[in-house]
Design a protein around this motif. Structure first.
Motif, mmCIF file in Angstrom:
data_model
loop_
_atom_site.group_PDB
_atom_site.id
_atom_site.type_symbol
_atom_site.label_atom_id
_atom_site.label_comp_id
_atom_site.label_asym_id
_atom_site.label_seq_id
_atom_site.Cartn_x
_atom_site.Cartn_y
_atom_site.Cartn_z
ATOM 1 N N ASP A 151 51.004 52.136 83.843
ATOM 2 C CA ASP A 151 49.861 51.408 84.400
ATOM 3 C C ASP A 151 48.629 51.553 83.514
ATOM 4 N N LEU A 152 48.429 52.760 82.980
ATOM 5 C CA LEU A 152 47.277 52.989 82.115
ATOM 6 C C LEU A 152 47.379 52.156 80.843
ATOM 7 N N VAL A 153 48.565 52.103 80.252
ATOM 8 C CA VAL A 153 48.775 51.304 79.047
ATOM 9 C C VAL A 153 48.512 49.830 79.331
ATOM 10 N N ARG A 154 48.986 49.349 80.472
ATOM 11 C CA ARG A 154 48.786 47.946 80.838
ATOM 12 C C ARG A 154 47.297 47.639 81.021
ATOM 13 N N VAL A 155 46.594 48.543 81.678
ATOM 14 C CA VAL A 155 45.156 48.344 81.900
ATOM 15 C C VAL A 155 44.401 48.349 80.571
ATOM 16 N N ILE A 156 44.746 49.274 79.678
ATOM 17 C CA ILE A 156 44.068 49.350 78.385
ATOM 18 C C ILE A 156 44.295 48.073 77.577
ATOM 19 N N ASN A 157 45.534 47.613 77.520
ATOM 20 C CA ASN A 157 45.833 46.397 76.753
ATOM 21 C C ASN A 157 45.099 45.183 77.317
ATOM 22 N N ASN A 158 45.069 45.060 78.636
ATOM 23 C CA ASN A 158 44.366 43.933 79.247
ATOM 24 C C ASN A 158 42.867 43.996 78.981
ATOM 25 N N ASN A 159 42.304 45.199 79.086
ATOM 26 C CA ASN A 159 40.866 45.349 78.856
ATOM 27 C C ASN A 159 40.496 45.121 77.398
ATOM 28 N N VAL A 160 41.369 45.508 76.474
ATOM 29 C CA VAL A 160 41.100 45.282 75.052
ATOM 30 C C VAL A 160 40.989 43.791 74.767
ATOM 31 N N ARG A 161 41.878 42.994 75.354
ATOM 32 C CA ARG A 161 41.820 41.540 75.145
ATOM 33 C C ARG A 161 40.534 40.958 75.727
ATOM 34 N N ARG A 162 40.182 41.405 76.925
ATOM 35 C CA ARG A 162 38.979 40.879 77.565
ATOM 36 C C ARG A 162 37.723 41.281 76.802
ATOM 37 N N ILE A 163 37.680 42.534 76.382
ATOM 38 C CA ILE A 163 36.504 43.010 75.652
ATOM 39 C C ILE A 163 36.380 42.301 74.311
ATOM 40 N N SER A 164 37.495 42.044 73.636
ATOM 41 C CA SER A 164 37.454 41.342 72.355
ATOM 42 C C SER A 164 36.889 39.937 72.524
ATOM 43 N N LEU A 165 37.327 39.229 73.566
ATOM 44 C CA LEU A 165 36.809 37.880 73.834
ATOM 45 C C LEU A 165 35.328 37.929 74.178
ATOM 46 N N PHE A 166 34.946 38.875 75.031
ATOM 47 C CA PHE A 166 33.531 39.014 75.400
ATOM 48 C C PHE A 166 32.676 39.355 74.183
ATOM 49 N N LEU A 167 33.189 40.212 73.318
ATOM 50 C CA LEU A 167 32.443 40.634 72.135
ATOM 51 C C LEU A 167 32.201 39.466 71.185
ATOM 52 N N MET A 168 33.185 38.592 71.020
ATOM 53 C CA MET A 168 33.016 37.437 70.155
ATOM 54 C C MET A 168 31.949 36.491 70.707
ATOM 55 N N ILE A 169 31.997 36.240 72.011
ATOM 56 C CA ILE A 169 30.984 35.376 72.630
ATOM 57 C C ILE A 169 29.598 36.012 72.527
ATOM 58 N N PHE A 170 29.537 37.314 72.786
ATOM 59 C CA PHE A 170 28.266 38.041 72.712
ATOM 60 C C PHE A 170 27.700 38.023 71.297
ATOM 61 N N ALA A 171 28.576 38.181 70.295
ATOM 62 C CA ALA A 171 28.138 38.176 68.898
ATOM 63 C C ALA A 171 27.580 36.805 68.504
ATOM 64 N N LEU A 172 28.234 35.734 68.937
ATOM 65 C CA LEU A 172 27.744 34.386 68.634
ATOM 66 C C LEU A 172 26.395 34.127 69.301
ATOM 67 N N LEU A 173 26.253 34.604 70.535
ATOM 68 C CA LEU A 173 24.983 34.443 71.239
ATOM 69 C C LEU A 173 23.862 35.205 70.537
ATOM 70 N N LEU A 174 24.148 36.448 70.138
ATOM 71 C CA LEU A 174 23.144 37.237 69.420
ATOM 72 C C LEU A 174 22.794 36.602 68.085
ATOM 73 N N LEU A 175 23.787 36.055 67.401
ATOM 74 C CA LEU A 175 23.536 35.404 66.119
ATOM 75 C C LEU A 175 22.577 34.232 66.298
ATOM 76 N N PHE A 176 22.768 33.450 67.352
ATOM 77 C CA PHE A 176 21.865 32.337 67.641
ATOM 78 C C PHE A 176 20.448 32.847 67.924
ATOM 79 N N ILE A 177 20.345 33.918 68.706
ATOM 80 C CA ILE A 177 19.029 34.474 69.042
ATOM 81 C C ILE A 177 18.341 35.016 67.796
ATOM 82 N N PHE A 178 19.080 35.745 66.957
ATOM 83 C CA PHE A 178 18.492 36.308 65.741
ATOM 84 C C PHE A 178 18.004 35.206 64.809
ATOM 85 N N THR A 179 18.795 34.135 64.705
ATOM 86 C CA THR A 179 18.389 33.008 63.863
ATOM 87 C C THR A 179 17.101 32.386 64.384
ATOM 88 N N ALA A 180 17.012 32.224 65.700
ATOM 89 C CA ALA A 180 15.809 31.648 66.300
ATOM 90 C C ALA A 180 14.592 32.546 66.079
#
Length: 292
Positions: A151-180
Protein backbone atom coordinates in the motif's frame (compact mmCIF):
# COMPACT_ATOMS: atom_id res chain seq x y z
CA UNK A 1 20.86 75.92 -8.93
CA UNK A 2 21.66 75.08 -12.52
CA UNK A 3 24.65 73.03 -11.42
CA UNK A 4 22.59 71.03 -8.94
CA UNK A 5 19.94 69.91 -11.42
CA UNK A 6 22.27 67.61 -13.44
CA UNK A 7 23.56 66.17 -10.18
CA UNK A 8 20.02 65.46 -9.00
CA UNK A 9 19.17 63.95 -12.37
CA UNK A 10 22.23 61.70 -12.25
CA UNK A 11 21.35 60.60 -8.72
CA UNK A 12 17.79 59.88 -9.77
CA UNK A 13 18.97 57.83 -12.75
CA UNK A 14 21.50 56.01 -10.57
CA UNK A 15 18.79 55.09 -8.04
CA UNK A 16 16.64 53.93 -10.93
CA UNK A 17 19.46 51.68 -12.21
CA UNK A 18 20.09 50.27 -8.73
CA UNK A 19 16.39 49.60 -8.16
CA UNK A 20 16.05 47.89 -11.54
CA UNK A 21 19.15 45.74 -10.93
CA UNK A 22 18.00 44.68 -7.45
CA UNK A 23 14.51 43.85 -8.71
CA UNK A 24 15.86 41.77 -11.59
CA UNK A 25 18.34 40.05 -9.26
CA UNK A 26 15.59 38.99 -6.86
CA UNK A 27 13.44 37.66 -9.69
CA UNK A 28 16.39 35.78 -11.24
CA UNK A 29 17.21 34.32 -7.82
CA UNK A 30 13.69 32.88 -7.72
CA UNK A 31 14.14 31.64 -11.29
CA UNK A 32 17.29 29.81 -10.21
CA UNK A 33 15.55 28.21 -7.24
CA UNK A 34 12.70 27.13 -9.49
CA UNK A 35 15.21 25.62 -11.94
CA UNK A 36 16.89 23.68 -9.12
CA UNK A 37 13.51 22.48 -7.87
CA UNK A 38 12.42 21.24 -11.30
CA UNK A 39 15.75 19.52 -12.01
CA UNK A 40 15.87 17.83 -8.61
CA UNK A 41 12.21 16.80 -8.48
CA UNK A 42 13.10 13.46 -10.06
CA UNK A 43 16.04 13.04 -7.70
CA UNK A 44 13.78 13.74 -4.73
CA UNK A 45 11.16 11.22 -5.86
CA UNK A 46 13.93 8.64 -6.44
CA UNK A 47 15.29 9.33 -2.97
CA UNK A 48 11.88 8.63 -1.40
CA UNK A 49 11.20 5.50 -3.49
CA UNK A 50 14.67 4.05 -2.89
CA UNK A 51 14.13 4.16 0.88
CA UNK A 52 11.23 1.73 0.62
CA UNK A 53 12.26 -1.83 -0.15
CA UNK A 54 11.94 -5.50 0.65
CA UNK A 55 12.53 -7.36 3.87
CA UNK A 56 13.77 -10.87 3.16
CA UNK A 57 13.09 -13.10 6.15
CA UNK A 58 15.83 -15.75 6.22
CA UNK A 59 15.66 -19.41 7.17
CA UNK A 60 16.27 -20.08 10.85
CA UNK A 61 19.23 -22.36 10.23
CA UNK A 62 20.96 -20.17 7.63
CA UNK A 63 24.68 -19.65 8.20
CA UNK A 64 26.57 -16.37 8.03
CA UNK A 65 28.53 -17.58 5.01
CA UNK A 66 25.32 -18.25 3.12
CA UNK A 67 23.97 -14.84 4.08
CA UNK A 68 27.14 -13.20 2.79
CA UNK A 69 26.86 -15.14 -0.47
CA UNK A 70 23.23 -14.06 -0.83
CA UNK A 71 24.18 -10.43 -0.29
CA UNK A 72 26.84 -10.62 -2.99
CA UNK A 73 24.41 -12.21 -5.45
CA UNK A 74 21.78 -9.57 -4.76
CA UNK A 75 24.27 -6.72 -5.04
CA UNK A 76 25.34 -8.04 -8.43
CA UNK A 77 21.81 -7.66 -9.82
CA UNK A 78 20.88 -4.44 -11.70
CA UNK A 79 17.87 -3.68 -9.49
CA UNK A 80 19.33 -3.92 -5.95
CA UNK A 81 20.90 -0.73 -4.64
CA UNK A 82 21.93 -1.93 -1.17
CA UNK A 83 21.43 -4.71 1.36
CA UNK A 84 21.65 -4.74 5.15
CA UNK A 85 21.85 -7.88 7.24
CA UNK A 86 19.99 -7.89 10.58
CA UNK A 87 20.55 -10.98 12.71
CA UNK A 88 17.89 -12.26 15.07
CA UNK A 89 19.69 -10.99 18.18
CA UNK A 90 19.82 -7.41 16.88
CA UNK A 91 16.20 -7.69 15.79
CA UNK A 92 15.22 -8.82 19.29
CA UNK A 93 17.05 -5.88 20.90
CA UNK A 94 15.36 -3.39 18.55
CA UNK A 95 11.90 -4.85 19.19
CA UNK A 96 12.49 -4.94 22.94
CA UNK A 97 13.43 -1.24 22.87
CA UNK A 98 10.28 -0.44 20.88
CA UNK A 99 8.06 -2.44 23.25
CA UNK A 100 9.83 -1.29 26.39
CA UNK A 101 9.95 -4.88 27.63
CA UNK A 102 12.33 -7.82 27.22
CA UNK A 103 10.04 -10.38 25.57
CA UNK A 104 12.89 -12.91 25.17
CA UNK A 105 13.13 -13.37 28.96
CA UNK A 106 9.35 -13.61 29.16
CA UNK A 107 9.05 -16.25 26.39
CA UNK A 108 12.28 -18.03 27.17
CA UNK A 109 13.39 -17.99 23.52
CA UNK A 110 13.84 -15.60 20.59
CA UNK A 111 10.96 -16.07 18.10
CA UNK A 112 12.38 -13.67 15.53
CA UNK A 113 14.27 -14.55 12.33
CA UNK A 114 17.31 -12.97 10.77
CA UNK A 115 16.54 -10.80 7.78
CA UNK A 116 17.94 -8.78 4.89
CA UNK A 117 16.70 -5.27 4.19
CA UNK A 118 16.94 -4.79 0.42
CA UNK A 119 16.71 -1.34 -1.15
CA UNK A 120 15.93 -1.16 -4.87
CA UNK A 121 16.73 1.42 -7.52
CA UNK A 122 13.83 3.79 -8.20
CA UNK A 123 12.95 2.51 -11.73
CA UNK A 124 12.16 -0.92 -10.26
CA UNK A 125 9.77 0.42 -7.62
CA UNK A 126 6.62 0.20 -9.73
CA UNK A 127 3.95 -2.34 -8.81
CA UNK A 128 4.52 -4.74 -11.71
CA UNK A 129 8.27 -4.95 -11.13
CA UNK A 130 7.83 -5.57 -7.42
CA UNK A 131 5.57 -8.57 -8.07
CA UNK A 132 8.20 -10.12 -10.34
CA UNK A 133 11.03 -9.36 -7.92
CA UNK A 134 9.11 -10.87 -5.02
CA UNK A 135 8.93 -14.17 -6.91
CA UNK A 136 12.64 -13.95 -7.75
CA UNK A 137 13.62 -13.41 -4.12
CA UNK A 138 11.56 -16.40 -2.98
CA UNK A 139 13.60 -18.65 -5.28
CA UNK A 140 16.73 -18.20 -3.16
CA UNK A 141 17.07 -21.14 -0.72
CA UNK A 142 18.16 -18.85 2.11
CA UNK A 143 14.89 -16.87 1.95
CA UNK A 144 11.90 -18.03 3.98
CA UNK A 145 9.51 -15.15 3.33
CA UNK A 146 9.39 -11.83 1.47
CA UNK A 147 7.68 -8.76 2.86
CA UNK A 148 7.17 -5.24 1.54
CA UNK A 149 4.58 -2.52 2.11
CA UNK A 150 2.40 -2.78 -0.97
CA UNK A 151 0.00 0.00 0.00
CA UNK A 152 2.84 2.38 0.82
CA UNK A 153 4.53 1.72 -2.52
CA UNK A 154 1.25 2.31 -4.35
CA UNK A 155 0.64 5.58 -2.50
CA UNK A 156 4.19 6.81 -3.18
CA UNK A 157 3.99 6.02 -6.90
CA UNK A 158 0.61 7.73 -7.24
CA UNK A 159 1.77 10.80 -5.34
CA UNK A 160 4.97 11.06 -7.40
CA UNK A 161 2.91 11.26 -10.60
CA UNK A 162 0.58 13.86 -9.14
CA UNK A 163 3.38 15.96 -7.70
CA UNK A 164 5.29 15.85 -11.00
CA UNK A 165 2.24 17.14 -12.90
CA UNK A 166 1.58 19.82 -10.29
CA UNK A 167 5.23 20.87 -10.33
CA UNK A 168 5.23 21.34 -14.11
CA UNK A 169 2.10 23.50 -13.98
CA UNK A 170 3.49 25.45 -11.03
CA UNK A 171 6.81 26.01 -12.83
CA UNK A 172 5.06 27.34 -15.95
CA UNK A 173 2.94 29.67 -13.83
CA UNK A 174 6.00 30.98 -11.97
CA UNK A 175 7.84 31.45 -15.26
CA UNK A 176 4.98 33.62 -16.54
CA UNK A 177 4.97 35.66 -13.31
CA UNK A 178 8.76 36.13 -13.35
CA UNK A 179 8.63 37.26 -16.97
CA UNK A 180 5.91 39.78 -16.14
CA UNK A 181 7.88 41.12 -13.16
CA UNK A 182 11.07 41.68 -15.14
CA UNK A 183 9.07 43.19 -18.01
CA UNK A 184 7.34 45.65 -15.68
CA UNK A 185 10.63 46.57 -14.00
CA UNK A 186 12.24 47.36 -17.37
CA UNK A 187 9.17 49.28 -18.61
CA UNK A 188 9.12 51.44 -15.47
CA UNK A 189 12.84 52.15 -15.86
CA UNK A 190 12.37 53.23 -19.48
CA UNK A 191 9.19 55.17 -18.67
CA UNK A 192 11.27 57.54 -16.52
CA UNK A 193 13.34 58.36 -19.63
CA UNK A 194 10.51 58.71 -22.14
CA UNK A 195 11.22 62.42 -22.66
CA UNK A 196 14.86 61.64 -23.42
CA UNK A 197 13.67 59.19 -26.08
CA UNK A 198 11.35 61.80 -27.55
CA UNK A 199 14.10 64.44 -27.59
CA UNK A 200 16.47 62.09 -29.42
CA UNK A 201 13.72 61.36 -31.93
CA UNK A 202 13.09 65.09 -32.51
CA UNK A 203 16.75 65.82 -33.28
CA UNK A 204 16.70 63.16 -36.02
CA UNK A 205 18.17 60.08 -34.32
CA UNK A 206 17.17 56.80 -35.93
CA UNK A 207 15.16 54.22 -34.01
CA UNK A 208 18.03 51.75 -33.93
CA UNK A 209 20.39 54.45 -32.62
CA UNK A 210 17.91 55.32 -29.84
CA UNK A 211 17.29 51.69 -28.92
CA UNK A 212 20.95 50.65 -28.79
CA UNK A 213 22.00 52.25 -25.44
CA UNK A 214 18.80 51.09 -23.75
CA UNK A 215 19.30 47.54 -25.03
CA UNK A 216 22.92 47.38 -23.87
CA UNK A 217 21.92 48.80 -20.51
CA UNK A 218 19.13 46.25 -20.06
CA UNK A 219 21.46 43.42 -21.07
CA UNK A 220 23.86 44.69 -18.40
CA UNK A 221 20.95 44.58 -15.91
CA UNK A 222 20.32 40.96 -16.85
CA UNK A 223 23.98 39.95 -16.65
CA UNK A 224 24.68 41.69 -13.35
CA UNK A 225 21.43 40.44 -11.83
CA UNK A 226 22.10 36.93 -13.11
CA UNK A 227 25.65 36.86 -11.72
CA UNK A 228 24.54 38.10 -8.29
CA UNK A 229 21.64 35.62 -8.26
CA UNK A 230 23.95 32.74 -9.24
CA UNK A 231 26.46 33.64 -6.53
CA UNK A 232 23.63 33.74 -3.97
CA UNK A 233 22.30 30.37 -5.13
CA UNK A 234 25.82 28.90 -4.98
CA UNK A 235 26.24 30.11 -1.39
CA UNK A 236 22.82 28.72 -0.52
CA UNK A 237 23.66 25.29 -1.94
CA UNK A 238 27.03 25.29 -0.16
CA UNK A 239 25.40 26.23 3.16
CA UNK A 240 22.73 23.52 3.08
CA UNK A 241 24.44 20.72 1.14
CA UNK A 242 24.95 18.68 4.32
CA UNK A 243 21.23 18.73 5.05
CA UNK A 244 20.25 17.81 1.48
CA UNK A 245 23.29 15.80 0.37
CA UNK A 246 21.12 12.96 -0.97
CA UNK A 247 19.18 15.37 -3.17
CA UNK A 248 21.42 18.35 -3.94
CA UNK A 249 25.18 18.59 -4.02
CA UNK A 250 27.43 21.44 -5.07
CA UNK A 251 29.49 18.88 -6.99
CA UNK A 252 26.55 18.16 -9.32
CA UNK A 253 28.07 20.22 -12.10
CA UNK A 254 25.35 19.35 -14.60
CA UNK A 255 22.50 20.54 -12.36
CA UNK A 256 24.27 23.59 -10.94
CA UNK A 257 25.76 24.55 -14.31
CA UNK A 258 22.42 24.29 -16.11
CA UNK A 259 20.80 26.41 -13.39
CA UNK A 260 23.43 29.14 -13.82
CA UNK A 261 22.98 29.12 -17.60
CA UNK A 262 19.18 29.28 -17.28
CA UNK A 263 19.41 32.26 -14.91
CA UNK A 264 21.81 34.21 -17.16
CA UNK A 265 19.99 33.44 -20.41
CA UNK A 266 16.59 34.18 -18.89
CA UNK A 267 17.82 37.47 -17.43
CA UNK A 268 19.46 38.69 -20.65
CA UNK A 269 16.69 37.47 -22.96
CA UNK A 270 13.74 38.87 -21.00
CA UNK A 271 15.51 42.16 -20.24
CA UNK A 272 16.48 42.63 -23.89
CA UNK A 273 13.05 41.79 -25.29
CA UNK A 274 11.23 43.91 -22.70
CA UNK A 275 13.48 46.86 -23.47
CA UNK A 276 13.04 46.46 -27.21
CA UNK A 277 9.24 46.53 -27.04
CA UNK A 278 9.12 49.26 -24.37
CA UNK A 279 11.38 51.62 -26.33
CA UNK A 280 9.42 50.97 -29.51
CA UNK A 281 6.23 51.90 -27.67
CA UNK A 282 7.59 55.29 -26.61
CA UNK A 283 9.05 55.88 -30.06
CA UNK A 284 5.56 55.58 -31.51
CA UNK A 285 4.00 58.02 -29.04
CA UNK A 286 3.50 61.68 -29.83
CA UNK A 287 4.79 64.33 -27.44
CA UNK A 288 1.34 65.02 -25.94
CA UNK A 289 0.80 61.31 -25.25
CA UNK A 290 3.94 61.11 -23.07
CA UNK A 291 2.08 62.77 -20.19
CA UNK A 292 -0.54 60.02 -19.94
Amino acid sequence: MKKKRPTKLRRRLFRSYITATISITLVLFLVGLMSLLVQNAGRLSDYVREHVGFTLVLQDDVRDVEVLRLQKMLSATPYVKSTEYINKEDAAVTLANDLGEDFVDFLGFNPLFSSLDVKLYAPYMDTDSLVVLEKNFLQYPQVKEVYYQRDLVRVINNNVRRISLFLMIFALLLLFIFTALINNTIRISIYSQRFVINTMKLVGATRSFIRKPFLWKSIAYGLIGGLIANITILLLIYSYQKDFKEILDIRQLDTVGLTFIVVLVFGVLISGLSTYFAVNKFLRLKFDELYY
